[in-house]
Design a protein around this motif. Sequence first.
Motif, PDB file in Angstrom:
ATOM      1  N   ARG A 106       0.846  -1.196   0.000  1.00 47.00           N
ATOM      2  CA  ARG A 106       0.000   0.000   0.000  1.00 47.00           C
ATOM      3  C   ARG A 106       0.886   1.252   0.000  1.00 47.00           C
ATOM      4  NH1 ARG A 106      -5.331  -1.210   1.097  1.00 47.00           N
ATOM      5  NH2 ARG A 106      -5.706  -3.341   1.819  1.00 47.00           N
ATOM      6  N   ARG A 107       0.504   2.210  -0.836  1.00 47.34           N
ATOM      7  CA  ARG A 107       1.281   3.443  -0.973  1.00 47.34           C
ATOM      8  C   ARG A 107       1.189   4.264   0.307  1.00 47.34           C
ATOM      9  NH1 ARG A 107       1.348   7.378  -5.391  1.00 47.34           N
ATOM     10  NH2 ARG A 107       0.531   5.772  -6.771  1.00 47.34           N
ATOM     11  N   VAL A 108       2.331   4.668   0.838  1.00 47.33           N
ATOM     12  CA  VAL A 108       2.357   5.520   2.031  1.00 47.33           C
ATOM     13  C   VAL A 108       3.016   6.862   1.759  1.00 47.33           C
ATOM     14  CG1 VAL A 108       2.341   3.543   3.594  1.00 47.33           C
ATOM     15  CG2 VAL A 108       4.535   4.528   2.882  1.00 47.33           C
ATOM     16  N   GLY A 109       3.527   7.067   0.558  1.00 44.48           N
ATOM     17  CA  GLY A 109       4.137   8.356   0.262  1.00 44.48           C
ATOM     18  C   GLY A 109       4.696   8.403  -1.146  1.00 44.48           C
ATOM     19  N   GLU A 110       5.031   9.607  -1.575  1.00 42.81           N
ATOM     20  CA  GLU A 110       5.632   9.858  -2.876  1.00 42.81           C
ATOM     21  C   GLU A 110       6.710  10.916  -2.703  1.00 42.81           C
ATOM     22  OE1 GLU A 110       3.458  12.208  -5.882  1.00 42.81           O
ATOM     23  OE2 GLU A 110       3.724  10.466  -7.199  1.00 42.81           O
ATOM     24  N   MET A 111       7.832  10.735  -3.390  1.00 40.23           N
ATOM     25  CA  MET A 111       8.925  11.704  -3.324  1.00 40.23           C
ATOM     26  C   MET A 111       9.220  12.167  -4.744  1.00 40.23           C
ATOM     27  SD  MET A 111      11.341   9.687  -0.579  1.00 40.23           S
ATOM     28  CE  MET A 111      12.335  11.085  -0.094  1.00 40.23           C
ATOM     29  N   ILE A 112       9.175  13.481  -4.960  1.00 38.80           N
ATOM     30  CA  ILE A 112       9.413  14.067  -6.275  1.00 38.80           C
ATOM     31  C   ILE A 112      10.691  14.896  -6.213  1.00 38.80           C
ATOM     32  CG2 ILE A 112       8.486  15.555  -8.071  1.00 38.80           C
ATOM     33  CD1 ILE A 112       5.686  14.929  -6.957  1.00 38.80           C
ATOM     34  N   ARG A 113      11.691  14.483  -6.971  1.00 36.39           N
ATOM     35  CA  ARG A 113      13.013  15.101  -6.934  1.00 36.39           C
ATOM     36  C   ARG A 113      13.512  15.266  -5.495  1.00 36.39           C
ATOM     37  NH1 ARG A 113      11.081  18.808 -11.308  1.00 36.39           N
ATOM     38  NH2 ARG A 113      11.970  18.024 -13.247  1.00 36.39           N
ATOM     39  N   PRO A 114      13.542  14.202  -4.713  1.00 32.42           N
ATOM     40  CA  PRO A 114      14.007  14.350  -3.328  1.00 32.42           C
ATOM     41  C   PRO A 114      15.491  14.686  -3.280  1.00 32.42           C
ATOM     42  CG  PRO A 114      13.837  12.028  -3.912  1.00 32.42           C
ATOM     43  CD  PRO A 114      13.238  12.804  -5.051  1.00 32.42           C
ATOM     44  N   ALA A 115      15.869  15.465  -2.284  1.00 36.47           N
ATOM     45  CA  ALA A 115      17.280  15.732  -2.041  1.00 36.47           C
ATOM     46  C   ALA A 115      17.949  14.444  -1.580  1.00 36.47           C
ATOM     47  CB  ALA A 115      17.430  16.813  -0.980  1.00 36.47           C
ATOM     48  N   ALA A 116      19.195  14.258  -1.958  1.00 44.31           N
ATOM     49  CA  ALA A 116      19.933  13.080  -1.515  1.00 44.31           C
ATOM     50  C   ALA A 116      20.047  13.087   0.000  1.00 44.31           C
ATOM     51  CB  ALA A 116      21.319  13.061  -2.155  1.00 44.31           C
ATOM     52  N   GLY A 117      19.942  11.905   0.605  1.00 46.99           N
ATOM     53  CA  GLY A 117      20.067  11.830   2.047  1.00 46.99           C
ATOM     54  C   GLY A 117      19.332  10.640   2.619  1.00 46.99           C
ATOM     55  N   LEU A 118      19.313  10.546   3.941  1.00 48.23           N
ATOM     56  CA  LEU A 118      18.703   9.443   4.657  1.00 48.23           C
ATOM     57  C   LEU A 118      17.281   9.816   5.078  1.00 48.23           C
ATOM     58  CD1 LEU A 118      19.220   6.597   5.877  1.00 48.23           C
ATOM     59  CD2 LEU A 118      19.889   7.763   7.995  1.00 48.23           C
ATOM     60  N   TYR A 119      16.343   8.923   4.812  1.00 49.08           N
ATOM     61  CA  TYR A 119      14.939   9.101   5.168  1.00 49.08           C
ATOM     62  C   TYR A 119      14.471   7.887   5.966  1.00 49.08           C
ATOM     63  CZ  TYR A 119      15.019  12.697   1.525  1.00 49.08           C
ATOM     64  OH  TYR A 119      15.314  13.793   0.769  1.00 49.08           O
ATOM     65  N   ARG A 120      13.284   8.032   6.561  1.00 48.22           N
ATOM     66  CA  ARG A 120      12.706   6.869   7.240  1.00 48.22           C
ATOM     67  C   ARG A 120      11.195   6.912   7.144  1.00 48.22           C
ATOM     68  NH1 ARG A 120      13.901   8.162  13.679  1.00 48.22           N
ATOM     69  NH2 ARG A 120      12.634  10.064  13.825  1.00 48.22           N
ATOM     70  N   ILE A 121      10.625   5.710   7.161  1.00 49.20           N
ATOM     71  CA  ILE A 121       9.169   5.532   7.248  1.00 49.20           C
ATOM     72  C   ILE A 121       8.884   5.056   8.659  1.00 49.20           C
ATOM     73  CG2 ILE A 121       7.155   4.339   6.325  1.00 49.20           C
ATOM     74  CD1 ILE A 121       8.768   3.879   3.747  1.00 49.20           C
ATOM     75  N   THR A 122       8.083   5.823   9.384  1.00 48.03           N
ATOM     76  CA  THR A 122       7.777   5.502  10.774  1.00 48.03           C
ATOM     77  C   THR A 122       6.269   5.324  10.945  1.00 48.03           C
ATOM     78  OG1 THR A 122       7.534   7.812  11.421  1.00 48.03           O
ATOM     79  CG2 THR A 122       9.750   6.881  11.506  1.00 48.03           C
ATOM     80  N   GLY A 123       5.868   5.019  12.194  1.00 39.95           N
ATOM     81  CA  GLY A 123       4.450   4.901  12.514  1.00 39.95           C
ATOM     82  C   GLY A 123       3.837   3.575  12.149  1.00 39.95           C
ATOM     83  N   LEU A 124       4.644   2.539  11.916  1.00 35.40           N
ATOM     84  CA  LEU A 124       4.120   1.231  11.557  1.00 35.40           C
ATOM     85  C   LEU A 124       3.761   0.419  12.797  1.00 35.40           C
ATOM     86  CD1 LEU A 124       6.752   0.307   8.804  1.00 35.40           C
ATOM     87  CD2 LEU A 124       4.583   1.540   8.537  1.00 35.40           C
ATOM     88  N   GLU A 125       2.850  -0.500  12.640  1.00 36.43           N
ATOM     89  CA  GLU A 125       2.542  -1.429  13.725  1.00 36.43           C
ATOM     90  C   GLU A 125       3.748  -2.340  13.960  1.00 36.43           C
ATOM     91  OE1 GLU A 125      -0.228  -1.740  15.652  1.00 36.43           O
ATOM     92  OE2 GLU A 125      -0.908   0.137  14.744  1.00 36.43           O
ATOM     93  N   PRO A 126       3.986  -2.767  15.204  1.00 38.81           N
ATOM     94  CA  PRO A 126       5.116  -3.666  15.484  1.00 38.81           C
ATOM     95  C   PRO A 126       4.813  -5.073  14.937  1.00 38.81           C
ATOM     96  CG  PRO A 126       3.839  -3.294  17.475  1.00 38.81           C
ATOM     97  CD  PRO A 126       3.271  -2.369  16.426  1.00 38.81           C
ATOM     98  N   ALA A 127       5.132  -5.274  13.683  1.00 34.41           N
ATOM     99  CA  ALA A 127       4.787  -6.521  13.008  1.00 34.41           C
ATOM    100  C   ALA A 127       5.743  -6.726  11.839  1.00 34.41           C
ATOM    101  CB  ALA A 127       3.333  -6.457  12.511  1.00 34.41           C
ATOM    102  N   ALA A 128       5.567  -7.836  11.137  1.00 34.46           N
ATOM    103  CA  ALA A 128       6.356  -8.103   9.939  1.00 34.46           C
ATOM    104  C   ALA A 128       5.820  -7.252   8.788  1.00 34.46           C
ATOM    105  CB  ALA A 128       6.289  -9.585   9.587  1.00 34.46           C
ATOM    106  N   HIS A 129       6.719  -6.642   8.026  1.00 29.83           N
ATOM    107  CA  HIS A 129       6.336  -5.759   6.921  1.00 29.83           C
ATOM    108  C   HIS A 129       7.210  -6.026   5.705  1.00 29.83           C
ATOM    109  CE1 HIS A 129       3.824  -3.304   9.558  1.00 29.83           C
ATOM    110  NE2 HIS A 129       4.840  -3.213  10.400  1.00 29.83           N
ATOM    111  N   ARG A 130       6.705  -5.570   4.563  1.00 34.17           N
ATOM    112  CA  ARG A 130       7.506  -5.489   3.351  1.00 34.17           C
ATOM    113  C   ARG A 130       7.530  -4.039   2.898  1.00 34.17           C
ATOM    114  NH1 ARG A 130       7.312 -10.297  -1.108  1.00 34.17           N
ATOM    115  NH2 ARG A 130       7.927 -12.019   0.260  1.00 34.17           N
TER     116      ARG A 130
END
Length: 386
Positions: A106-130
Motif C-alpha cells: 500500500r502506498r504511504v508516500g511519494e517523493m518528487i526530486r528528493p534531495a539526496a540523504g537518509l529518510y525513514r518511514i515511521t508509525g508502523l505497527e510492530p509486526a512483519a512488513h515489506r
Amino acid sequence: MQTSPSSRTSGPPRPDRRAVAFGGLAATCWAALAGPAVAQARVERAPAADAPTPLPFAVGGRVISDGEDLTYQWPGVYFEAAFTGVSVFFRVGAGDQILHLLIDGRRVGEMIRPAAGLYRITGLEPAAHRVRIEVVSEHQAGPARFGGFALGADGVAGARPRRRRQIEFIGDSHTVGYGVGRDQRDCTTEEVWASTDNSSAFGPLTARRRQADYQTNAISGRGVVRNYAGAAAPTLPQAYPYALFDGATRYDATDWSPQVVVIDLGTNDFSTPLAAGEPWTSREALRADFEATYARFVQTLRARNGGAFLILLTPPSAEDEIAVAVGRVAERLKAAGEDRLAVLATGPLAFTACDWHPSRRDQEQIAGVLSAFLDAHPEVWDGRRP
C-alpha cells in the motif's frame, strides 16, 4: 485507428529543473489506501545522528553498483525488503527521480526530486512488513541513484522477497508510461516528466497480476531503426545491451532469465514522415529495414534468453502499418525456425494522455490483452509451447 498526431510527440520527457530542499517530498499518510498496519505511516528525513544497520534487499530492473549506491537509467527500477519493526530507513542518492513508497503493498508516500540523504518511514505497527520503493520516472537526461534500506535497533531483518516468474518489457514511450498521470493531451515538458509513471504502464500492471518480477527496458522516442521524427540518438536495439545510456556500460544479465519477453516497438519508426537527409529513400525502404532489423533484434533476444516466450505487440497506426510490418517480422522468424512467439494487437486506444499517449485506461487495456493471453497459456512460464 491511430492518426498521425497520436504519437507526434513521442520524444523523451526532460526534467526542467530541480525543486528546492525536499524537492516535493509527499509525506502524506494516504490513510484511505492504507490498512491498519500502515495507516499511521509517515515519511520524514532521518536525524543526522542516526546510524542504522543495513537491511538486505532485492532489486528489480537494470542497475549498476559503485560499492555504495545503485545507479540506474532505464525505467521501472524497484527495491524491496522484508523486516519486523515499527520503522525502516532508506537512502536516496543524487538524480532527478520520482519514488513511490509502499508498505505491505500500500502506498504511504511519494517523493518528487528528493534531495539526496537518509529518510525513514515511521508509525508502523510492530509486526512483519515489506517495504518497496518504485522508481516511476524516466531518466534520459541522466542516471539516478539509491543507497539501500536500513533498520534501527528495534528492527529485525526478514528474508529478501523473491519471485519465481520473470517478465521483460521492451519498448518506447508507451511502455515507459509517458505522461500517463494526466488526462490531457497538451502538456508542458515539466508536466510530462511529473506525470510519467511506469508503475501505471501495461508492463508493471501485467507483472503484478502474474506475481512476477519485471524489467522495463524502454526509452521514449526510440524506434527499431528510426527514432521519432528521425532524431539522432541510439535506437532501442542499439541502446539495449547497456546498463546506462552511455553506450559503454554493458548490462550484466547473469541474474536475469525471463520466461516471457514482450516487445512493443514501431510507433516512432512510422509515426512521422521521412525528411530530407534520412537514410531511407522511400517508405518501402524504411519498412524493409525495420523488418530485417526487428527480426535480428528478436533473434539476439532468443539467443540471450533461451526458452523465453516472445510476444510482439502491435499498437494502432495509420493503415495498420505497424501491424503489417510486425506480422512480416513474425513470418520471417517462424520461417527461420522460431516456434515460441506470438503477435498480439493492443486494440484501439484513446491516446488521451500527454502528447497523444496511452491513458491509464489504455494501459489497463493493453495489460488486459497480455493477461488474457498469459491466462490462456500458463504453460509459457514453464518453457513449454502454447
